[in-house]
Design a protein around this motif. Structure first.
Motif, PDB file in Angstrom:
ATOM      1  N   CYS A  48     -12.361   3.560  -0.823  1.00  0.00           N
ATOM      2  CA  CYS A  48     -13.754   3.152  -1.066  1.00  0.00           C
ATOM      3  C   CYS A  48     -14.617   3.238   0.191  1.00  0.00           C
ATOM      4  CB  CYS A  48     -13.822   1.744  -1.653  1.00  0.00           C
ATOM      5  SG  CYS A  48     -13.251   1.656  -3.349  1.00  0.00           S
ATOM      6  N   ARG A  49     -14.288   4.173   1.051  1.00  0.00           N
ATOM      7  CA  ARG A  49     -15.113   4.451   2.224  1.00  0.00           C
ATOM      8  C   ARG A  49     -15.466   5.926   2.222  1.00  0.00           C
ATOM      9  NH1 ARG A  49     -13.469   3.792   8.652  1.00  0.00           N
ATOM     10  NH2 ARG A  49     -15.567   4.096   9.484  1.00  0.00           N
ATOM     11  N   THR A 189     -19.036  -9.064 -10.263  1.00  0.00           N
ATOM     12  CA  THR A 189     -20.377  -8.645  -9.845  1.00  0.00           C
ATOM     13  C   THR A 189     -20.391  -8.283  -8.364  1.00  0.00           C
ATOM     14  OG1 THR A 189     -21.406 -10.055 -11.515  1.00  0.00           O
ATOM     15  CG2 THR A 189     -22.794  -9.331  -9.692  1.00  0.00           C
ATOM     16  N   HIS A 190     -19.772  -9.121  -7.558  1.00  0.00           N
ATOM     17  CA  HIS A 190     -19.728  -8.850  -6.118  1.00  0.00           C
ATOM     18  C   HIS A 190     -18.925  -7.591  -5.824  1.00  0.00           C
ATOM     19  CE1 HIS A 190     -19.786  -9.573  -1.842  1.00  0.00           C
ATOM     20  NE2 HIS A 190     -18.453  -9.604  -1.789  1.00  0.00           N
ATOM     21  N   GLN A 196     -20.574   0.026  -5.371  1.00  0.00           N
ATOM     22  CA  GLN A 196     -21.808   0.781  -5.602  1.00  0.00           C
ATOM     23  C   GLN A 196     -22.463   1.138  -4.263  1.00  0.00           C
ATOM     24  OE1 GLN A 196     -22.935   1.263  -9.111  1.00  0.00           O
ATOM     25  NE2 GLN A 196     -23.898   2.953  -8.022  1.00  0.00           N
ATOM     26  N   ASN A 197     -22.494   0.186  -3.365  1.00  0.00           N
ATOM     27  CA  ASN A 197     -23.095   0.432  -2.056  1.00  0.00           C
ATOM     28  C   ASN A 197     -22.261   1.402  -1.221  1.00  0.00           C
ATOM     29  OD1 ASN A 197     -25.211  -1.298  -2.612  1.00  0.00           O
ATOM     30  ND2 ASN A 197     -24.269  -3.058  -1.599  1.00  0.00           N
ATOM     31  N   LYS A 201     -20.585   4.226  -6.975  1.00  0.00           N
ATOM     32  CA  LYS A 201     -19.985   4.051  -8.302  1.00  0.00           C
ATOM     33  C   LYS A 201     -19.621   2.586  -8.506  1.00  0.00           C
ATOM     34  CE  LYS A 201     -17.709   8.589  -8.624  1.00  0.00           C
ATOM     35  NZ  LYS A 201     -16.406   9.278  -8.772  1.00  0.00           N
ATOM     36  N   PRO A 202     -19.743   2.085  -9.738  1.00  0.00           N
ATOM     37  CA  PRO A 202     -19.267   0.726  -9.996  1.00  0.00           C
ATOM     38  C   PRO A 202     -17.748   0.665  -9.937  1.00  0.00           C
ATOM     39  CG  PRO A 202     -19.939   1.773 -12.047  1.00  0.00           C
ATOM     40  CD  PRO A 202     -20.337   2.710 -10.935  1.00  0.00           C
ATOM     41  N   ALA A 203     -17.230  -0.516  -9.676  1.00  0.00           N
ATOM     42  CA  ALA A 203     -15.778  -0.691  -9.583  1.00  0.00           C
ATOM     43  C   ALA A 203     -15.080  -0.292 -10.878  1.00  0.00           C
ATOM     44  CB  ALA A 203     -15.461  -2.142  -9.230  1.00  0.00           C
TER      45      ALA A 203
END
Length: 260
Positions: A48-49, A189-190, A196-197, A201-203
């Motif tokens: 996720c980087r 949500t967190h 996303q940031n 993409k959402p988790a």
């Protein structure tokens, strides 16, 4: 996916054509893989980087590491699928390395070429020779790492790294995003805001992409019934699995299996 016994060396173009799943979607392998990019631009997501990649870049991905990549501008390079062997001396963490000197570029190119030649000739002592080249690739990575700073991860990056790991190995458990988030002691949500940031993409999308990759591999590399695959991956019914699979791949599970 079957475990690697000997390495496999192929061009980047060949590797991309042979991929069961889209390269720009989250995936994870049960063996290490090394990308050596010699031409073109792109980006790669690891744990996720998101990072940019260009010519003379080596990317090492350990087993069970969530990643995806996109390449642009007529890329060229080599891909080495490595055996999972704890005695090979390969790193246990991902590495993105810029080979800035001609010497570094020549060394890794020479090692990959020599490994490819050894794999192409059935000779006595082949396995020992192959593993020697694998170990030398590990040495090259270690030496390259000493010349590049490794920054400390922040709190959010540590959460994303843990999320990547649990999705990589726990995608077959049928857990919801909420359960994964609870294991990480954050809210869904967190967690979604973080992914996303970080990668756009959402988790939930990363989790589903990993599940679909596992489905693709099971359909291509086993003869297990579709119903059994759906159940093992946590889908409530074969019909729901078929709809989800077709939405991501454009084919039904049965039609996808016929492409192998």
């Amino acid at each position: 996916m079957t475990r690697q016994i000997l390495p496999q060396v192929e061009t980047l173009a060949t590797h991309q054509r042979s991929e069961a799943w889209r390269t720009d979607a989250a995936q994870s392998l049960d063996h290490p893989i090394l990308f050596w990019i010699t031409r073109g631009q792109g980006r790669i997501m690891v744990d996720c980087r998101m990072r940019g990649i260009g010519p003379n870049t080596a990317i090492f991905i350990p087993p069970h590491t969530l990643f995806s990549y996109e390449m642009f501008a007529s890329p060229q390079g080599m891909v080495v699928s490595l055996p999972r062997d704890d005695t090979s001396g390969l790193p246990r963490k991902p590495a993105l390395l810029k080979a800035s000197s001609v010497q570094m570029q020549s060394e890794i190119t020479g090692l990959i070429d020599a490994l490819s030649r050894e794999l192409g000739e059935l000779r006595p002592g082949q396995r020992r020779a192959v593993m020697a080249y694998v170990m030398m690739l590990g040495v090259w990575i270690d030496r390259a790492l000493t010349g590049q700073p490794q920054g400390e991860l922040g709190k959010s990056e540590r959460v994303l790294q843990k999320f990547s790991h649990v999705v990589s190995i726990g995608h077959r458990d049928g857990k919801s995003l909420g359960e994964f988030a609870a294991d990480l002691q954050v809210t869904p949500t967190h967690l979604t805001r973080l992914t996303q940031n970080a990668v756009g993409k959402p988790a939930s999308a990363l989790l589903q992409e990993r599940v679909i990759q596992a489905a693709c591999e099971a359909l291509l590399h086993t003869d297990r019934p579709v119903q059994d695959i759906a159940e093992k991956l946590g889908f409530s019914s074969p019909a729901y699995f078929t709809r989800a699979f077709q939405a991501h791949t454009g084919k039904s599970p049965s039609a996808f299996r016929k492409t192998r």
